[in-house]
Design an enzyme around this catalytic site. Structure first.
Site, PDB file in Angstrom:
ATOM      1  N   GLU A   1     -41.297 -41.602  41.810  1.00  0.00           N
ATOM      2  CA  GLU A   1     -40.642 -42.385  42.860  1.00  0.00           C
ATOM      3  C   GLU A   1     -40.467 -43.846  42.424  1.00  0.00           C
ATOM      4  O   GLU A   1     -39.431 -44.453  42.656  1.00  0.00           O
ATOM      5  CB  GLU A   1     -41.443 -42.330  44.163  1.00  0.00           C
ATOM      6  CG  GLU A   1     -41.254 -41.059  44.946  1.00  0.00           C
ATOM      7  CD  GLU A   1     -39.810 -40.832  45.383  1.00  0.00           C
ATOM      8  OE1 GLU A   1     -39.117 -41.819  45.690  1.00  0.00           O
ATOM      9  OE2 GLU A   1     -39.384 -39.667  45.396  1.00  0.00           O
TER      10      GLU A   1
ATOM     11  N   TYR B   1     -40.786 -46.683  52.263  1.00  0.00           N
ATOM     12  CA  TYR B   1     -40.024 -45.553  51.708  1.00  0.00           C
ATOM     13  C   TYR B   1     -40.885 -44.750  50.735  1.00  0.00           C
ATOM     14  O   TYR B   1     -40.956 -43.519  50.799  1.00  0.00           O
ATOM     15  CB  TYR B   1     -38.737 -46.031  51.017  1.00  0.00           C
ATOM     16  CG  TYR B   1     -38.007 -44.854  50.410  1.00  0.00           C
ATOM     17  CD1 TYR B   1     -37.143 -44.090  51.183  1.00  0.00           C
ATOM     18  CD2 TYR B   1     -38.237 -44.462  49.089  1.00  0.00           C
ATOM     19  CE1 TYR B   1     -36.524 -42.955  50.665  1.00  0.00           C
ATOM     20  CE2 TYR B   1     -37.632 -43.339  48.554  1.00  0.00           C
ATOM     21  CZ  TYR B   1     -36.765 -42.598  49.342  1.00  0.00           C
ATOM     22  OH  TYR B   1     -36.167 -41.481  48.822  1.00  0.00           O
TER      23      TYR B   1
ATOM     24  N   ASP C   1     -32.597 -42.305  51.515  1.00  0.00           N
ATOM     25  CA  ASP C   1     -32.208 -43.096  50.349  1.00  0.00           C
ATOM     26  C   ASP C   1     -30.684 -43.207  50.354  1.00  0.00           C
ATOM     27  O   ASP C   1     -30.019 -42.778  51.312  1.00  0.00           O
ATOM     28  CB  ASP C   1     -32.763 -42.474  49.062  1.00  0.00           C
ATOM     29  CG  ASP C   1     -32.074 -41.159  48.705  1.00  0.00           C
ATOM     30  OD1 ASP C   1     -31.279 -40.654  49.538  1.00  0.00           O
ATOM     31  OD2 ASP C   1     -32.322 -40.636  47.608  1.00  0.00           O
TER      32      ASP C   1
END
Ligand code: SF4
Length: 371
Positions: free
Chosen positions: A40, A123, A141
């Site tokens: 990520e 996030y 996203d």
């Protein structure tokens, strides 16, 4: 964005498509939370193919969080070199230390605890909870935002706070009765592979029957642009100082944008200043070393998301002392040219090192820098 409580969405069709078309990405083989966390962070501002290459190298070097926490700074930065945004790797190192010290070397299965770790924002915490632990956290996203801008033919910028909030609420409802891990990844994969920014493959799209932009003929206008970001031009100069066959490099201070990276001393040109003058001035201001006998080396250009940096470089020797007094760096070293590749450098400086290496292998008169 008008809220559609009765919004119909073919979740089964999307999940079936994902099952048949999903890319074989290394972190999807185990969903190990450490792998998900690193992927990520790496994939922020990085293309997938490049991200996979770095990820595989990273996991080979640091197979688990304890190995990462125990690794020396140079090795960790070198493994990140080229990905940019170096605050990310600094935070990964700090977070690895916290995870070993306080969480037995594991990524915790708790959103609020994740949020407390260096470099993990809402996030990324939601992505880890959803993808690693299969918990119901919506993920929006750029790919997911684009898919919904088209599916619902949204005529407002997707970054607007109200639009974001409503999309999060809608996704939360959609995550009931499905695997959040699969559903979130399916939406992202649809945006990456089918509903692409340009030329989406609507004919092969598993949710096309529900796409309002397709029906309205507005696909090319969605998502609505939130305004052009002007790219900023920056001109810099640096000094490649040679002394007795070695080259001077310094390591930026921790709180610097390139903190932890090494560089040839230099900086921005002032108004009306020539690159050569700037190289001499910057070297003196940063190290108190005096450059003489300057010879232009390469000028390289590097593009960042918001900046275009033109970097002029000059090879030079020194007049007077050779031991610096540092004002912009935490440490320095005189290294042999062939040792430069062992250190992590920002992108523009790496281009200069490649040129130095080429000139060492194939010296060609005046362009040659290293004596
Ligand atoms: Fe995107 Fe086309 Fe599918 Fe609509 S039909 S979601 S525009 S790929």
């Amino acid at each position: 964005m008008e809220k559609r409580k009765e919004y119909q969405f073919p979740r089964d069709a999307l999940l079936a498509w994902f099952g048949a078309n999903r890319r074989d990405l290394p972190w999807r083989r185990t969903y190990d939370p450490y792998h998900v966390w690193i992927s990520e962070i790496m994939l922020q501002q990085t293309q997938m193919e490049r991200g996979v290459e770095y990820f595989n190298r990273w996991i080979a070097l640091f197979p688990d969080i304890r190995a990462l926490a125990a690794a020396d700074e140079l090795t960790v930065f070198k493994a990140w070199e080229g990905l940019g945004y170096y605050s990310r790797v600094r935070n990964i190192r700090k977070a690895a230390g916290v995870l070993v010290g306080e969480h037995d070397g594991r990524v915790p299965d708790d959103y609020d605890t994740l949020l407390g770790l260096p470099g993990i924002g809402p996030y990324t915490a939601a992505a880890i909870m959803s993808i690693a632990f299969d918990r119901a956290f919506p993920l929006v996203d750029a790919n997911v935002a684009r898919v919904f801008a088209r599916l619902q033919d949204i005529d407002r910028p997707m970054k607007e706070r109200g639009v974001q909030r409503e999309l999060h609420e809608l996704l939360k409802e959609m995550l009931s009765d499905v695997s959040p891990r699969d559903f979130n990844q399916a939406l992202m994969e649809l945006g990456a592979l089918v509903c692409t920014p340009r030329n989406p493959d609507c004919g092969g799209c598993p949710v096309r029957a529900y796409c309002e932009a397709l029906q309205a003929g507005t696909v090319a206008e969605r998502p609505v642009n939130s305004g052009r970001v002007e790219r900023i031009d920056i001109v810099m100069a640096c000094a490649i100082v040679e002394h007795q066959g070695r080259i001077f490099i310094q390591q930026r201070q921790e709180d610097d944008i390139w903190g932890g990276l090494w560089e040839f001393p230099g900086g921005r040109l002032k108004d009306g200043e020539e690159p050569e003058e700037a190289a001499v001035r910057e070297l003196f201001e940063e190290t108190e070393l005096r450059a003489v006998n300057l010879r232009p080396f390469r000028t390289v250009i590097h593009h960042y998301t918001r900046y275009r940096v033109t970097l002029h470089s000059f090879c030079c020797s020194l007049r007077g002392k050779v031991d610096p007094r540092l004002h912009a760096a935490q440490q320095w070293s005189w290294v042999a040219p062939e040792e430069l590749e062992q250190y992590p450098f920002p992108a523009g400086h790496r281009q200069l090192i490649a040129a130095l290496k080429q000139d060492l292998l194939f010296p060609s008169g005046s362009r040659r820098c290293c004596a």
